[in-house]
Design an enzyme around this catalytic site. Sequence first.
Site, PDB file in Angstrom:
ATOM      1  N   HIS A 188      23.689  -8.290 -41.487  1.00 19.56           N
ATOM      2  CA  HIS A 188      22.686  -8.872 -42.380  1.00 19.56           C
ATOM      3  C   HIS A 188      21.605  -9.452 -41.478  1.00 19.56           C
ATOM      4  O   HIS A 188      21.914 -10.204 -40.545  1.00 19.56           O
ATOM      5  CB  HIS A 188      23.309  -9.967 -43.249  1.00 19.56           C
ATOM      6  CG  HIS A 188      22.267 -10.841 -43.885  1.00 19.56           C
ATOM      7  ND1 HIS A 188      21.304 -10.330 -44.721  1.00 19.56           N
ATOM      8  CD2 HIS A 188      22.002 -12.169 -43.765  1.00 19.56           C
ATOM      9  CE1 HIS A 188      20.498 -11.314 -45.103  1.00 19.56           C
ATOM     10  NE2 HIS A 188      20.900 -12.441 -44.532  1.00 19.56           N
ATOM     11  N   GLU A 245      19.258 -12.350 -55.518  1.00 17.12           N
ATOM     12  CA  GLU A 245      19.234 -13.805 -55.600  1.00 17.12           C
ATOM     13  C   GLU A 245      17.847 -14.263 -56.042  1.00 17.12           C
ATOM     14  O   GLU A 245      17.543 -15.449 -56.022  1.00 17.12           O
ATOM     15  CB  GLU A 245      19.639 -14.440 -54.278  1.00 17.12           C
ATOM     16  CG  GLU A 245      18.816 -14.006 -53.095  1.00 17.12           C
ATOM     17  CD  GLU A 245      19.346 -14.541 -51.775  1.00 17.12           C
ATOM     18  OE1 GLU A 245      19.297 -15.761 -51.584  1.00 17.12           O
ATOM     19  OE2 GLU A 245      19.811 -13.725 -50.945  1.00 17.12           O
ATOM     20  N   CYS A 287      22.741 -13.454 -50.129  1.00 16.53           N
ATOM     21  CA  CYS A 287      22.522 -12.119 -49.552  1.00 16.53           C
ATOM     22  C   CYS A 287      23.777 -11.254 -49.548  1.00 16.53           C
ATOM     23  O   CYS A 287      23.758 -10.131 -49.031  1.00 16.53           O
ATOM     24  CB  CYS A 287      21.976 -12.250 -48.135  1.00 16.53           C
ATOM     25  SG  CYS A 287      20.512 -13.286 -48.054  1.00 16.53           S
TER      26      CYS A 287
HETATM   27  N1  CAA Z   1       8.353 -16.864 -26.710  1.00 18.18           N
HETATM   28  C1  CAA Z   1       9.593 -16.400 -26.971  1.00 18.18           C
HETATM   29  N2  CAA Z   1      10.505 -17.076 -27.737  1.00 18.18           N
HETATM   30  C2  CAA Z   1      10.119 -18.247 -28.276  1.00 18.18           C
HETATM   31  C3  CAA Z   1       8.832 -18.788 -28.052  1.00 18.18           C
HETATM   32  C4  CAA Z   1       7.920 -18.038 -27.235  1.00 18.18           C
HETATM   33  N3  CAA Z   1       6.700 -18.474 -26.983  1.00 18.18           N
HETATM   34  N4  CAA Z   1       8.759 -19.960 -28.713  1.00 18.18           N
HETATM   35  C5  CAA Z   1       9.961 -20.152 -29.318  1.00 18.18           C
HETATM   36  N5  CAA Z   1      10.770 -19.121 -29.054  1.00 18.18           N
HETATM   37  C6  CAA Z   1      12.148 -18.903 -29.537  1.00 18.18           C
HETATM   38  C7  CAA Z   1      13.036 -20.129 -29.494  1.00 18.18           C
HETATM   39  O1  CAA Z   1      13.545 -20.368 -28.196  1.00 18.18           O
HETATM   40  C8  CAA Z   1      14.112 -19.739 -30.490  1.00 18.18           C
HETATM   41  O2  CAA Z   1      15.024 -18.845 -29.877  1.00 18.18           O
HETATM   42  P1  CAA Z   1      16.619 -19.085 -30.016  1.00 18.18           P
HETATM   43  O3  CAA Z   1      16.885 -19.145 -31.476  1.00 18.18           O
HETATM   44  O4  CAA Z   1      17.207 -17.909 -29.349  1.00 18.18           O
HETATM   45  O5  CAA Z   1      16.891 -20.380 -29.352  1.00 18.18           O
HETATM   46  C9  CAA Z   1      13.345 -18.921 -31.526  1.00 18.18           C
HETATM   47  O6  CAA Z   1      12.091 -18.575 -30.914  1.00 18.18           O
HETATM   48  C10 CAA Z   1      13.063 -19.660 -32.808  1.00 18.18           C
HETATM   49  O7  CAA Z   1      12.499 -20.898 -32.458  1.00 18.18           O
HETATM   50  P2  CAA Z   1      12.888 -22.224 -33.248  1.00 18.18           P
HETATM   51  O8  CAA Z   1      14.370 -22.362 -33.343  1.00 18.18           O
HETATM   52  O9  CAA Z   1      12.105 -23.349 -32.689  1.00 18.18           O
HETATM   53  O10 CAA Z   1      12.301 -21.820 -34.675  1.00 18.18           O
HETATM   54  P3  CAA Z   1      12.134 -22.671 -35.958  1.00 18.18           P
HETATM   55  O11 CAA Z   1      12.655 -24.042 -35.813  1.00 18.18           O
HETATM   56  O12 CAA Z   1      10.710 -22.507 -36.352  1.00 18.18           O
HETATM   57  O13 CAA Z   1      13.064 -21.940 -37.072  1.00 18.18           O
HETATM   58  C11 CAA Z   1      14.507 -20.536 -38.253  1.00 18.18           C
HETATM   59  C12 CAA Z   1      13.672 -20.687 -36.994  1.00 18.18           C
HETATM   60  C13 CAA Z   1      15.592 -21.615 -38.315  1.00 18.18           C
HETATM   61  C14 CAA Z   1      15.171 -19.160 -38.238  1.00 18.18           C
HETATM   62  C15 CAA Z   1      13.570 -20.672 -39.509  1.00 18.18           C
HETATM   63  O14 CAA Z   1      12.646 -19.618 -39.497  1.00 18.18           O
HETATM   64  C16 CAA Z   1      14.324 -20.650 -40.831  1.00 18.18           C
HETATM   65  O15 CAA Z   1      14.761 -21.688 -41.306  1.00 18.18           O
HETATM   66  N6  CAA Z   1      14.459 -19.440 -41.477  1.00 18.18           N
HETATM   67  C17 CAA Z   1      15.161 -19.319 -42.767  1.00 18.18           C
HETATM   68  C18 CAA Z   1      16.660 -19.469 -42.634  1.00 18.18           C
HETATM   69  C19 CAA Z   1      17.348 -18.288 -41.996  1.00 18.18           C
HETATM   70  O16 CAA Z   1      16.835 -17.186 -41.934  1.00 18.18           O
HETATM   71  N7  CAA Z   1      18.602 -18.514 -41.541  1.00 18.18           N
HETATM   72  C20 CAA Z   1      19.412 -17.454 -40.978  1.00 18.18           C
HETATM   73  C21 CAA Z   1      20.867 -17.607 -41.283  1.00 18.18           C
HETATM   74  S1  CAA Z   1      21.119 -17.798 -43.054  1.00 18.18           S
HETATM   75  C22 CAA Z   1      21.098 -16.194 -43.689  1.00 18.18           C
HETATM   76  O17 CAA Z   1      21.287 -15.261 -42.967  1.00 18.18           O
HETATM   77  C23 CAA Z   1      20.870 -16.018 -45.150  1.00 18.18           C
HETATM   78  C24 CAA Z   1      19.454 -15.625 -45.368  1.00 18.18           C
HETATM   79  O18 CAA Z   1      19.108 -14.443 -45.446  1.00 18.18           O
HETATM   80  C25 CAA Z   1      18.466 -16.691 -45.504  1.00 18.18           C
END
Ligand code: CAA
Length: 401
Positions: A233, A79, A111
């Site tokens: 994945h 991609e 993906c």
């Molecule tokens: N200690 C331990 N855990 C902690 C923590 C700490 N101090 N602080 C936060 N966390 C945890 C949170 O509780 C959360 O856990 P859960 O998901 O189990 O609730 C985790 O860390 C992540 O925290 P946030 O949700 O606040 O993180 P974020 O808002 O910064 O975003 C994300 C996370 C959405 C994955 C972001 O990184 C993102 O958008 N990534 C790209 C999209 C992606 O990968 N999507 C996955 C599905 S799509 C797909 O699979 C296709 C692909 O390849 C892209």
Amino acid sequence: MEIGIDKIGFYAPHMYLDMNKLAVERNVEPEKFTIGIGQEKMAIAPITQDSVTLAANAALNILDEEDKEKIDFVLFGTETGIDHSKSGAVYVHRLLGINPNARAVEVKQACYGATAAIQMAKGHIALNPESKVLVLGSDIARYGLKTGGEATQGAGAVAMVISAEPRVMRFEGPSAFYSDDIMDFWRPVYSDKAMVDGKFSNEQYISFFTKVWKQYKEKAGLSLEDFEAICFHLPYTKMGKKALRAVIEEASQSVQERLMDNYQVSTEYNRNVGNIYTGSLYLSLLSLLEEKEDLADGSLIGLFSYGSGAVGEFFAGRLQPNYRDHLFTEKHDELFGTRKEISVEEYENMFEETLPSDGSSIELDIDADPAPICLSGIKEHSRQYVNKQRDVSTLSGGDSR
Ligand code: CAA
């Protein structure tokens, strides 16, 4: 006829960023990245690596002369391709010296591309049992500096030879698949960074998994206990765990423990490379096969593929007798062992250093990149690739073709 994975290997660039150090710079607790997201190290591609060179380097590690003669189909899942028209497969085909009487095609659905390629390869082998198909999954995941997706970037490629009488894993039973037109993650043609609705993408990943798992159980008549492990994945290693947790209570306590333990092993490589998009599921499979030394021949492994936008598929493979003898574990250990850490500042500079987008030419320093196959520049709108191994052998009178 048995059809499946005869060989599997991967390549990741020689540099990585420590996620603890990125967390400090971004003013978040390191545990958010290492536990909450589940990533330790992120592979960083130098400007001399793109999806073509990563794929070619992954395949170079596993192909021998007989493979190059028998491969008559190169399927390149990506991609983050480098051209809107010409496929990355054609470049890889030339760089590796594969039999000219071959098809070479690029496959795209986020993906899911490499999984679609595997399904096409199965059909091709069923009609042409003597053939081998080279399936590649190669990408550089870019969301942008200081974005929500930054901690889930990465770079790398997986290469697989699909054939009859495979030595590593034979595909077994039906596939369950599901598509829906959603905007969870996408990349418009004018952007080199992905757009993403992070929370929505997480929800959709789990929803697609539960739908295809339900359909698979009905089609195959199997349940969780039939699987030694399920590979996912992995955009980041916590993601697959969330999906597995959504169904794990269907199983007894001992099966739950086995699947969770094996899930952990299957995330080891991904945890240290990051998201490689199309190749991520197969990097996880590789991690399980190479890191779990007591994984028995004959084990059934589930595979969940998800490509945003979105397509999901669940299918399975059974490990062949003595499959461990046909892995490239030492090469992969060496790859991990020789990587070099870079600072956050170096990573940021590399992230900003992009190829010209105005059609101008550029020459790149490939001596700084230890990879055998590199991008050496752009001349007259055409990417210039070098296979250092072949160029050296050609200069000394040999020809690796
Ligand atoms: N200690 C331990 N855990 C902690 C923590 C700490 N101090 N602080 C936060 N966390 C945890 C949170 O509780 C959360 O856990 P859960 O998901 O189990 O609730 C985790 O860390 C992540 O925290 P946030 O949700 O606040 O993180 P974020 O808002 O910064 O975003 C994300 C996370 C959405 C994955 C972001 O990184 C993102 O958008 N990534 C790209 C999209 C992606 O990968 N999507 C996955 C599905 S799509 C797909 O699979 C296709 C692909 O390849 C892209």
